[in-house]
Design an enzyme around this catalytic site. Structure first.
Site, mmCIF file in Angstrom:
data_model
loop_
_atom_site.group_PDB
_atom_site.id
_atom_site.type_symbol
_atom_site.label_atom_id
_atom_site.label_comp_id
_atom_site.label_asym_id
_atom_site.label_seq_id
_atom_site.Cartn_x
_atom_site.Cartn_y
_atom_site.Cartn_z
ATOM 1 N N THR B 152 73.072 -51.331 -6.242
ATOM 2 C CA THR B 152 72.566 -51.390 -7.620
ATOM 3 C C THR B 152 73.195 -52.629 -8.259
ATOM 4 O O THR B 152 72.660 -53.724 -8.139
ATOM 5 C CB THR B 152 72.899 -50.104 -8.404
ATOM 6 N N LYS B 175 77.515 -47.959 -1.089
ATOM 7 C CA LYS B 175 77.204 -48.684 -2.325
ATOM 8 C C LYS B 175 77.945 -47.987 -3.459
ATOM 9 O O LYS B 175 78.310 -46.811 -3.372
ATOM 10 C CB LYS B 175 75.703 -48.713 -2.622
ATOM 11 N N THR B 186 76.425 -44.647 -8.799
ATOM 12 C CA THR B 186 76.673 -43.556 -7.868
ATOM 13 C C THR B 186 77.268 -44.123 -6.593
ATOM 14 O O THR B 186 76.873 -45.185 -6.145
ATOM 15 C CB THR B 186 75.341 -42.879 -7.541
ATOM 16 N N GLU B 266 82.501 -53.067 -11.162
ATOM 17 C CA GLU B 266 81.926 -53.904 -12.212
ATOM 18 C C GLU B 266 82.919 -54.241 -13.301
ATOM 19 O O GLU B 266 83.567 -53.363 -13.861
ATOM 20 C CB GLU B 266 80.766 -53.168 -12.868
ATOM 21 N N ASN B 388 78.490 -52.043 -19.463
ATOM 22 C CA ASN B 388 78.137 -50.649 -19.688
ATOM 23 C C ASN B 388 77.617 -50.365 -21.088
ATOM 24 O O ASN B 388 77.299 -49.231 -21.412
ATOM 25 C CB ASN B 388 79.336 -49.751 -19.378
ATOM 26 N N SER B 393 67.612 -49.384 -20.455
ATOM 27 C CA SER B 393 66.239 -49.335 -19.936
ATOM 28 C C SER B 393 65.419 -50.485 -20.492
ATOM 29 O O SER B 393 65.881 -51.206 -21.362
ATOM 30 C CB SER B 393 65.581 -48.017 -20.310
#
Lengths: 393, 393
Positions: B152, B175, B186, B266, B388, B393
């Site tokens: 991702t 991942k 995840t 991240e 974050n 979206s």
């Protein structure tokens, strides 16, 4: 509107030189009686600062004549030298006010692991005890100086007061930037009252109040080594307070201060009230709200004005079954009044949620019982990281 | 160096169109046998995504023929429609590979609360199953495509492998960006082996490995709804593995992947290894390390290259006595090898600690027992907040 509102209290705030900024950094509040009853709530952190260890001993007889508070150093993890500094501070106050050092609470706030300069503290105590013996020490201005002297990274002093129709009153001051300050900020609260109440009654009222107010402010999930909430009772009004009425007023005062702390939390851009409803118990509602309040992903999303309800549910799902009963697929979530999730599925479009204001409400309906609790937190922001990553000394 | 290293495995990675970026987003790994044994570890979050619910059912008989994984959507909190999407995905894979859908694990990663586009998934499955039937599907290149398709916000694919002198091997891909991605990243891990082992043995080995590796990576304290670690066994080497040797190799593989996940977390600027030593038990060591790893104040300090050991002790002090026995005033702390605190008092000057490199070690000596454990975390940075807080979206 300060700790000097109730009869029987004097206050002072002076500059001892502990703060590099040169601002007020030592506060003193004296209970002139006739009663010297008191109650306290200390941090539940096992790593307690020297002033907390000292003040716990002071509270063994429930009697307090004065409280001295300094900013500019937490005096925590400073060993026996640090404890001697706390002890010497109480002795200096006691000698000047002609009271017992065993009746002097001490509070400190600032960086952990560095010694306080006792010479500066002692000089500050001299100035404060001189000031507190003047007529001006019972004025609102004196209370304000004390409230300013306990500030660390707070941007404004925090005070609250209540006057009962029955003839007694409560005054209060607080400091704390939501545990967000460099060096581990500490919540310190001093509440005064001239009502006539026993120490055991004060203790009952204070624990009832902190449980639903300060204990439910979880700005960044960190717990200080120095947190101290104290309630001093002079009885100078001569009026015996109804304990139920007094407790209700005390809760109002503590909630007022809690929201002032939240609103001044360092680096925060949003004040978030997380309400969990229809829980089996009050504790279970708090457990779910606290898990959400400690999700950095949720807190970052709020900073970004993103009503990311998936992060609310993911955080709720980390609460063990023994701590909160609920069906994870039966939860509703509303953010700022928009029902974004019903029974674990998307409901209203997240675009309808407006998060541009400072205030945010998150309502989580567990459909598991009938109890409700609210917990207050803040978002996770660039300023939070910045203010807490700057070199601390 | 990929999931295709062990004999009996084929892999594919294709573009289904689920990712807005247009990158690879659907991976398939097939176990060609002769054995189809398997073990899994799923997230302990009570809020489980549809693919986790599905895959838990698949594991009831310990038999797995294939695993299909998509990025671009978590398929969590998407209700019965979402579950039907997961089911249809498994059915599509099964029909094309002539296996039972009840032997197909499904994993998804991405934003919570939004439906996956089943048409896109189905088309992706067609492409992947076509690719996996070619000779190229057992090459390292095919394994790499699969590892890329599950990324991702990972900046690089993560793979590991081990070849035993006894004749069996292990391959793996992972991942996850330390739970730090927008929409709740995840951790997905697929491990393959051609050793001959029973499902119950695989289960024992996998739990032993995850307990001391993935379970001790706590980058930001958040727990996903979709985490899945799977171990597939083809037995194609024909060599029965010694379980002790296999478990040791599996731990090495999982630790390797854990450190790759940490290193790609991240927004992180530091990789922090927190080791707690002389604890009463392994669990108690982990409890203390985890509390420190979840202190935003500690993590912000590390970002700021500030060896603020007071925040380490303050975090340790929040661990309840029942979870870890220690004297809070008897703890030593060393940061990057500099003993900054001995027995709860300042020792070496904090200025001696150099935190400019990416790697950071924190050693906490509880002086309470003889057990040691290490937990891995990252610092709290501006980039973490930025990545974050962007609208999801």
């Amino acid at each position: 509107m300060s700790v000097t509102l109730p009869a029987g209290f004097a206050a002072a705030g002076v500059t001892a030189g502990l703060k590099k900024s040169g601002g007020l950094d030592l506060a003193l509040v004296q209970n002139l009686g006739p009663l010297q009853n008191a109650a306290t709530v200390f941090t539940s952190n096992r790593c307690q600062a020297n002033p907390v260890i000292w003040s716990t001993q002071v509270m063994s007889d429930g009697r307090v004549s004065a409280i001295v508070l300094n900013s500019g150093g937490a005096n925590c993890y400073t060993g026996s030298i640090g404890f001697q500094t706390t002890h010497a501070t109480a002795e200096a106050v006691a000698a000047r006010l002609d009271i017992s050092s065993g009746d002097v609470l001490v509070c400190s706030t600032g960086l952990i692991g560095e010694q306080l300069n006792l010479d500066l503290v002692t000089a500050g105590v001299l100035d404060a005890t001189t000031a507190i013996k003047t007529d001006a020490a019972t004025t609102p201005e004196a209370g304000l100086l004390a409230a300013q002297a306990i500030m660390t990274t707070d941007t404004r002093p925090k005070q609250a007061a209540h006057e009962s129709a029955a003839g007694w009153s409560i005054g209060a001051m607080a400091k704390g930037a939501g545990m967000l300050a460099p060096g581990l900020a500490t919540m310190l609260v001093v509440i005064t009252t001239d009502a006539v109440l026993e120490s055991a009654e004060l203790d009952t009222a204070l624990h009832a109040a902190t449980r639903v107010t300060f204990d439910r402010l979880d700005s960044d999930g960190c717990m200080s080594t120095n947190d101290t909430v104290s309630l001093l009772c002079s009885g100078a009004s001569g009026v015996t307070a109804d304990l139920t009425e007094f407790t209700a007023a005390l809760i109002d005062i503590c909630r007022d201060l809690t929201l002032q702390l939240q609103g001044d939390a360092e680096g925060a851009a949003h004040d978030v009230a997380i309400t969990v409803t229809n829980a089996v118990s009050d504790d279970e509602a708090v457990a779910v709200a606290r898990a959400v309040s400690r999700s950095n992903l949720f807190k970052s999303a709020i900073f970004g004005n993103d009503p990311n309800w998936g992060r609310v549910l993911a955080a709720a799902g980390t609460v063990p079954v023994k701590d909160a009963a609920f069906d994870p697929y039966g939860i509703d979530v509303a953010i700022n009044g928009v029902q974004v999730c019903t029974a674990g599925e998307p409901d209203q479009p997240r675009d309808l949620v407006d998060l541009t204001g400072r205030g945010v409400t998150v309502l989580i309906d567990l459909h598991a019982g009938s109890e409700t609790a609210t917990l207050w937190t803040n978002d996770l922001t660039h300023d939070y990281v910045e203010e807490n990553s700057a070199y601390s000394s």
